[in-house]
Design a protein around this motif. Structure first.
Motif, PDB file in Angstrom:
ATOM      1  N   PRO A  65      -7.422  -2.413  -1.922  1.00 36.27           N
ATOM      2  CA  PRO A  65      -7.506  -3.178  -0.673  1.00 36.27           C
ATOM      3  C   PRO A  65      -8.936  -3.646  -0.397  1.00 36.27           C
ATOM      4  O   PRO A  65      -9.882  -2.884  -0.540  1.00 36.27           O
ATOM      5  CB  PRO A  65      -7.021  -2.178   0.373  1.00 36.27           C
ATOM      6  CG  PRO A  65      -6.105  -1.263  -0.375  1.00 36.27           C
ATOM      7  CD  PRO A  65      -6.718  -1.132  -1.745  1.00 36.27           C
ATOM      8  N   LEU A 115      -5.685  -7.547  -2.055  1.00 40.53           N
ATOM      9  CA  LEU A 115      -6.167  -6.545  -2.995  1.00 40.53           C
ATOM     10  C   LEU A 115      -7.044  -7.258  -4.008  1.00 40.53           C
ATOM     11  O   LEU A 115      -6.663  -8.302  -4.545  1.00 40.53           O
ATOM     12  CB  LEU A 115      -5.015  -5.842  -3.712  1.00 40.53           C
ATOM     13  CG  LEU A 115      -4.226  -4.770  -2.948  1.00 40.53           C
ATOM     14  CD1 LEU A 115      -3.461  -5.383  -1.788  1.00 40.53           C
ATOM     15  CD2 LEU A 115      -3.258  -4.044  -3.876  1.00 40.53           C
ATOM     16  N   SER A 134      -1.999  -9.085   3.150  1.00 34.30           N
ATOM     17  CA  SER A 134      -2.770  -8.024   2.503  1.00 34.30           C
ATOM     18  C   SER A 134      -3.482  -8.594   1.285  1.00 34.30           C
ATOM     19  O   SER A 134      -2.869  -9.305   0.477  1.00 34.30           O
ATOM     20  CB  SER A 134      -1.861  -6.864   2.082  1.00 34.30           C
ATOM     21  OG  SER A 134      -1.212  -6.295   3.206  1.00 34.30           O
TER      22      SER A 134
END
Length: 376
Positions: free
Chosen positions: A19, A11, A9
């Protein structure tokens, strides 16, 4: 990004990162992250063709601008999420290519300690404030970006008489806190996590978390979970350090004090200890107060060097989790001399689509394990 039970992920953004949009994630080609006892860093490589939105829209709009743009990287392995980096962008590089699909945009950054190294204080004074109070006062300025202090007071009190001396800071906050840490034999670093947007600023002795991670297994057929692993014993690393202090009564008679190269905070984890090969004398301690000299001597005792080191590479999918630095890990399959527990000094992460590998550096003092078994 990634497959096979591993998910990355990303960010990104100013202030509170959000995100990354799909076009940024789709263009992400490789990730490099380094975590060590010093400064952590990261590098993101994107595919950036001539018609790419990264080049034509996001880059001109300041989406990847240095210092003001924060990046958080989280990896989920078998359902367990780990924050592997929380930092700021420090550099961007665009490399156009005449070959189709070869143009790249490379984003380089460092952990949040870089934010503490931007402004030099002209002359900040801390009257009658012990070291621990100075550390907490400085770190309070960075609470807004998610830095939570975890500071341990020096063993011996260090409050100075304001009529005799005023502790003062020159240089950046990071440089000053590291200077204070060195004075008392402590370390200072920022560890990302445990959740996104939160970081622990640790000021204290170099203690490794005594909860061993699953063992690194080599040369064990189907049980092998590392791609490579090698060990070395450096006979010159062990030494006896001699500090010289003045007697507390007359202040004129030098007293040499030998300090063994064995850390009381980091057990050797080996049964057969190497013999010290050299003797070193520490300069500049004779003029220190008894308290300052004692704190400096404790620091030398705590930060002794390890003579046995190990380096290797593992595939995270096969290992089953992310190997963390500043913790302990077991080793099996290397033979009676080098099996056992080790400290993980540093870890670097290398991620591509369908691939997640880690390079690691281990250390301990002594040969032959002092435990009968390591964690599975």
């Amino acid at each position: 990004m990634l497959d096979g039970g591993i998910h990355l992920s990303l960010l990104i953004g100013p202030a509170v990162p959000s995100p990354a949009p799909a076009e940024v994630v789709d263009a992400l080609d490789a990730v490099q992250v380094t975590s060590s006892t010093e400064l952590g860093g990261f590098q993101l490589t994107f595919k950036a063709g001539r018609e790419s939105g990264l080049v034509n829209r996001l880059l001109p709009s300041g989406y990847f601008d240095p210092i003001i743009t924060r990046v958080i990287l989280l990896v989920t392995v078998n359902g367990q999420t780990t924050v592997i980096m929380d930092g700021v962008i420090t550099r961007q590089e665009l490399t156009p290519s005449n070959e189709v699909g070869k143009s790249t945009l490379t984003i380089t950054g460092e952990d949040l300690s870089r934010m503490m190294d931007l402004v030099e204080m002209p002359f900040m004074r801390f009257p009658a404030m012990p070291i621990i109070a100075r550390v907490y006062l400085i770190l309070a300025k960075y609470a807004a970006i998610g830095i939570v202090p975890l500071a341990i007071p020096p063993i011996l009190p260090d409050v100075s008489n304001p009529l005799e001396a005023l502790p003062s800071q020159t240089g950046t906050d990071l440089a000053y806190i590291k200077q204070l840490a060195k004075q008392v034999g402590y370390v200072f670093y920022i560890e990302p996590g445990p959740v996104a947007g939160m970081n622990i600023a640790y000021f204290g002795p170099d203690i490794r978390i005594p909860d061993p991670q699953p063992a690194l297994t080599v040369d064990s057929d189907a049980a092998t979970n590392v791609e490579s692993l090698s060990f070395s014993l450096d006979g010159t690393m062990k030494k006896i350090t001699v500090v010289t202090v003045m007697d507390p009564f007359t202040g004129k008679i030098p007293i040499p004090i030998p300090i063994p190269n064995i850390s009381i905070l980091r057990p050797p984890m080996g049964l057969r200890m190497p013999i010290p090969a050299k003797v070193e004398f520490v300069e500049g301690m004779a003029g220190l107060s008894l308290t300052d000299a004692a704190n400096r001597a404790l620091g030398i005792l705590w930060n002794s060097t390890d003579s046995v080191t190990g380096t290797g590479t593992l595939d995270v999918l096969r290992y089953g989790r992310v190997l963390r630095s500043r913790m302990m890990v077991g080793v099996r399959g290397a033979g009676r001399t080098y099996d056992g527990l080790y400290y993980v000094n540093s870890v670097s992460h290398s991620l591509k689509r369908g691939e997640y590998k880690q390079n690691f550096n281990l250390s301990r003092d002594g040969l032959i394990s002092n435990v009968s078994a390591v964690m599975p």
